[in-house]
Enzyme design. Structure first.
Site, PDB file in Angstrom:
ATOM      1  CB  CYS A   2     -34.720  36.370 178.537  1.00  0.00           C
ATOM      2  SG  CYS A   2     -33.590  36.411 179.926  1.00  0.00           S
ATOM      3  NE  ARG A  28     -37.622  39.613 174.432  1.00  0.00           N
ATOM      4  CZ  ARG A  28     -38.613  40.443 174.736  1.00  0.00           C
ATOM      5  NH1 ARG A  28     -39.066  41.261 173.831  1.00  0.00           N
ATOM      6  NH2 ARG A  28     -39.141  40.440 175.927  1.00  0.00           N
ATOM      7  CD1 TRP A  74     -29.365  42.041 179.206  1.00  0.00           C
ATOM      8  CD2 TRP A  74     -30.506  41.834 181.119  1.00  0.00           C
ATOM      9  NE1 TRP A  74     -29.104  43.152 179.977  1.00  0.00           N
ATOM     10  CE2 TRP A  74     -29.791  43.047 181.156  1.00  0.00           C
ATOM     11  CE3 TRP A  74     -31.287  41.488 182.221  1.00  0.00           C
ATOM     12  CZ2 TRP A  74     -29.838  43.924 182.233  1.00  0.00           C
ATOM     13  CZ3 TRP A  74     -31.330  42.353 183.312  1.00  0.00           C
ATOM     14  CH2 TRP A  74     -30.609  43.556 183.304  1.00  0.00           C
ATOM     15  CG  ASN A 100     -38.519  37.176 179.314  1.00  0.00           C
ATOM     16  OD1 ASN A 100     -37.743  37.740 180.095  1.00  0.00           O
ATOM     17  ND2 ASN A 100     -39.305  37.834 178.488  1.00  0.00           N
ATOM     18  N   GLY A 101     -38.355  36.330 182.639  1.00  0.00           N
ATOM     19  CA  GLY A 101     -39.050  36.933 183.777  1.00  0.00           C
ATOM     20  C   GLY A 101     -38.269  36.675 185.054  1.00  0.00           C
ATOM     21  CD  GLU A 470     -32.680  59.536 172.953  1.00  0.00           C
ATOM     22  OE1 GLU A 470     -32.932  59.391 174.151  1.00  0.00           O
ATOM     23  OE2 GLU A 470     -32.498  58.589 172.174  1.00  0.00           O
ATOM     24  CE  LYS A 474     -30.076  56.335 171.796  1.00  0.00           C
ATOM     25  NZ  LYS A 474     -31.500  56.065 171.933  1.00  0.00           N
ATOM     26  CD  GLU A 477     -28.587  53.360 174.126  1.00  0.00           C
ATOM     27  OE1 GLU A 477     -29.375  54.149 173.613  1.00  0.00           O
ATOM     28  OE2 GLU A 477     -28.944  52.286 174.623  1.00  0.00           O
ATOM     29  CG  HIS A 493     -26.906  76.786 187.830  1.00  0.00           C
ATOM     30  ND1 HIS A 493     -26.831  77.917 188.606  1.00  0.00           N
ATOM     31  CD2 HIS A 493     -27.749  77.091 186.800  1.00  0.00           C
ATOM     32  CE1 HIS A 493     -27.616  78.861 188.105  1.00  0.00           C
ATOM     33  NE2 HIS A 493     -28.173  78.385 186.990  1.00  0.00           N
ATOM     34  CE  LYS A 590     -35.486  48.351 170.553  1.00  0.00           C
ATOM     35  NZ  LYS A 590     -34.881  49.678 170.329  1.00  0.00           N
TER      36      LYS A 590
HETATM   37  O1  M6R Z   1     -39.563  49.935 175.414  1.00  0.00           O
HETATM   38  P1  M6R Z   1     -39.440  51.224 176.170  1.00  0.00           P
HETATM   39  O2  M6R Z   1     -39.596  52.414 175.318  1.00  0.00           O
HETATM   40  O3  M6R Z   1     -40.348  51.277 177.355  1.00  0.00           O
HETATM   41  O4  M6R Z   1     -37.959  51.211 176.741  1.00  0.00           O
HETATM   42  C1  M6R Z   1     -37.523  52.180 177.648  1.00  0.00           C
HETATM   43  C2  M6R Z   1     -36.023  52.261 177.655  1.00  0.00           C
HETATM   44  O5  M6R Z   1     -35.475  51.061 178.114  1.00  0.00           O
HETATM   45  C3  M6R Z   1     -35.475  52.562 176.253  1.00  0.00           C
HETATM   46  O6  M6R Z   1     -36.046  53.730 175.750  1.00  0.00           O
HETATM   47  C4  M6R Z   1     -33.951  52.728 176.285  1.00  0.00           C
HETATM   48  O7  M6R Z   1     -33.584  53.825 177.054  1.00  0.00           O
HETATM   49  C5  M6R Z   1     -33.447  52.869 174.854  1.00  0.00           C
HETATM   50  N1  M6R Z   1     -33.437  51.596 174.192  1.00  0.00           N
HETATM   51  C6  M6R Z   1     -32.083  53.458 174.791  1.00  0.00           C
HETATM   52  O8  M6R Z   1     -31.706  53.698 173.471  1.00  0.00           O
END
Ligand code: M6R
Length: 595
Positions: A2, A28, A74, A100-101, A470, A474, A477, A493, A590
């Site tokens: 949020c 956010r 969110w 937010n929270g 990673e 990517k 997502e 395995h 984010k």
């Molecule tokens: O802000 P942070 O690095 O702590 O966020 C952790 C994850 O939410 C973040 O790395 C997330 O996996 C990526 N945005 C994905 O691309």
């Protein structure tokens, strides 16, 4: 999650500031949006959907108001809907609130307020706040008193802002959710994050947990829980407003991928000296660490942490890596000799913050490796090292991953007291080599060829194992397609059962373990799967693969960073061809501020 924005002032149109801020905060959360402006009464506009939908719906005119608050959501409590969108108001629409929270005791408060006759219109935890304020107003409290009394009743995390009808002051409070205040020439701002008002001012006040503030056209007054005024420092952020825009790129993600050479240069500046053969991180001059090192992180940052922990182990340090959500201080040995490093781009991730707080309580020394100055991680840890990547707006982490890896390579140099001439030279050369990857990449063609695949697999070993993880994260997502990453040796395995001619396998092959990974490539090829080798030895490795994505040799520790960039581009172009919402993938946000 949020995003919150607020403005009180005479210099700008309130609605325009709020809508601009909300667009900048959509990373956010983006399932509904709204705003409220105080102009004698309260004008409230809110709806399910993104900010552009809200903008199209509201009249372009200003509301002649001096103060307003906005929110992009969110969802946690209740699905995306017009009713659940913020701001929320009391029964008589005298006060509007954005939050937010998570209010943990909202159910009990809601029951109490309902019994007292308050009527609720949404499923949210937030809606208790305006009704608590209303109740205090009915008992004779002033707006400031009513806001404080309401906040005093809340348990949980919150960044909360309220505007009252016929009042140009915005009342704000924070506890474990980000909130930053902006000091402008023609008014004052508040937001979850600086880019939301960066176009108007770069002078900021970071609010601490437990603090309140009154934001009005004439100034900002910060107070403690008892109401005593606190003297606060005004910092200047060095982010350029242009950094927070798309600069002609179709997506923030593509722009941020292309910003990586610059981000790296900023990360390395004045820290790595080839002339003197030193790595010096000024922020860490007082850090002493000889005991075990534990990393805590989530998602992409966890993949960076895996890389950092491996580097430290290779430099003779004991280093372990934990998913922050699995870091259980009761079952993990932590002493005052332990250094716990939280790797977090935002510095606000709830799981990471909770692990860092547990480590603090257990007596460890804590270090935040973060991008955001003044973030919770930066403020709550004993030490902080900034990765200096600049604002990253796309939900998919790209330039911050690369900057985290470079920062971790420097951290490993600092913590192992062994300035390695090779690493220093390789770090200095990395930005130019990354630029070369961006200039020469054929990832778009590879994406076109495999856009219809059933699934994508990624393998790598050693420093390339986190790159494989990673690459898969990517891909899944932003394309919404099935993707998995494995340490190359693990494929046989179990996961090999999933490999078919319709499942391309991206094999990251650099460094000394190439021979073993080539063996794994052969296992895959024998099952008919196309193999895309991401490698610094295209001639030697190319013969085993159907396609090659080449990267320059940047030494044993840094070439994997370049390999990751090729995988970022493949994911981007697959998502682009599938017409996905690349910068705001479904269901994600984010900054993940809930556990
Ligand atoms: O802000 P942070 O690095 O702590 O966020 C952790 C994850 O939410 C973040 O790395 C997330 O996996 C990526 N945005 C994905 O691309």
């Amino acid at each position: 999650m949020c995003g919150i924005i607020g403005y009180s002032g005479t210099g700008n149109d309130v609605q325009e500031v709020l809508l601009t801020g909300l667009s900048g905060l959509e990373y956010r959360g983006y399932d509904s949006a709204g705003f409220a402006i105080s102009n004698g009464s309260l004008a409230v506009h809110k709806r399910e959907g993104d900010v552009s939908g809200l903008e199209a719906e509201v009249p372009a005119s200003n509301h002649d108001g001096l103060a307003g608050i906005g929110h992009t959501r969110w969802s946690t409590h209740g699905p995306p809907s017009d009713e659940n969108a913020h701001p929320h108001t009391d029964c008589e629409s005298r006060v509007a609130v954005v939050h937010n929270g998570i209010i943990e005791n909202y159910q009990a408060l809601r029951t109490e307020l309902s019994t007292a006759g308050h009527e609720f219109e949404s499923d949210t935890d937030t809606e208790v706040i305006p009704h608590l304020i209303e109740s205090a107003l009915e008992n004779g409290a002033t707006p400031d008193q009513a806001f404080r009394q309401a906040v005093d009743r809340l348990e949980g995390s919150y960044a909360v802002a309220a505007v009252f009808q016929a009042d140009e002051t915005i009342y704000v409070a924070r506890n474990e959710s980000p909130l930053v205040l902006g000091v402008g020439d023609d008014g004052h701002y508040l937001a979850s994050d600086v880019p939301a008002f960066l176009e108007y001012t770069d002078r900021v006040i970071y609010l601490e947990d437990g603090q309140f503030a009154r934001v009005s056209p004439s100034g900002i007054v910060v107070t403690d829980e008892q109401g005593a005024v606190i003297d606060t420092a005004i910092d200047t952020v060095d982010w350029d407003p242009e950094d927070a825009g798309k600069s002609g790129y179709d997506h923030y993600m593509l722009k941020e991928i292309h910003e990586q050479p610059t981000a790296l240069r900023k990360c390395l500046r004045e820290r790595v000296s080839e002339l003197e053969n030193t790595i010096t991180v000024d922020e860490l001059s007082s850090l002493e660490s000889t005991g075990p090192i534990q990393f805590v992180a989530c998602g992409t940052s966890y993949h960076a942490a895996l890389y950092g922990a491996r580097l430290l182990r290779e430099n003779g340090r004991s280093a372990q890596c934990f998913l922050a959500s699995e870091y259980d201080a009761r079952s993990i040995p932590i002493t005052d000799e332990t250094l716990v490093v939280g790797v977090t781009q935002s510095g606000e991730t709830a799981d990471t913050m909770s692990a860092l707080r547990a480590a603090n309580q257990a007596g460890a020394t804590t270090l935040a490796l973060t991008n955001v100055v003044g973030s919770s991680a930066a403020r709550e840890c004993d030490h902080v090292m900034y990765i200096r990547a600049g604002p990253e707006i796309g939900v998919a982490a790209t330039k911050t991953f690369v900057s985290q890896q470079a920062a971790l390579a420097m951290l490993s140099g600092v913590l192992s007291n062994g300035d390695s001439p090779t690493l220093i030279k390789d770090l200095r050369g990395l930005p130019d080599k990354l630029q070369h990857v961006l200039d020469e990449s054929t990832a778009q063609a590879v994406a076109t060829e495999f856009v219809d695949a059933d699934a994508y697999f990624f393998i790598g070993r050693g420093y390339n194992a986190p790159v494989a993880l990673e690459g898969a994260l990517k891909m899944k997502e932003i394309t919404y397609k099935h993707a998995e990453g494995f340490a190359a040796g693990e494929l046989k395995h179990g996961p090999l059962a999933l490999v078919t001619e319709r499942t391309p396998v991206f094999a990251v092959v650099t460094g000394t373990d190439a021979a073993k990974t080539i063996g794994n490539i052969k296992e895959v090829e024998a099952r008919g799967a196309p193999v895309i080798a991401v490698t610094d030895s295209p001639e030697a490795v190319g013969q085993y693969a159907s396609h090659v994505l080449a990267v320059p040799d940047a030494g044993p520790y840094l070439t994997p960073i370049l390999a990751n960039v090729q995988l970022q581009l493949v994911s981007y172009w697959v998502a682009n061809q599938l017409d996905r919402s690349i910068d705001k993938p479904r269901n994600l946000a984010k900054s993940v501020t809930v556990e």
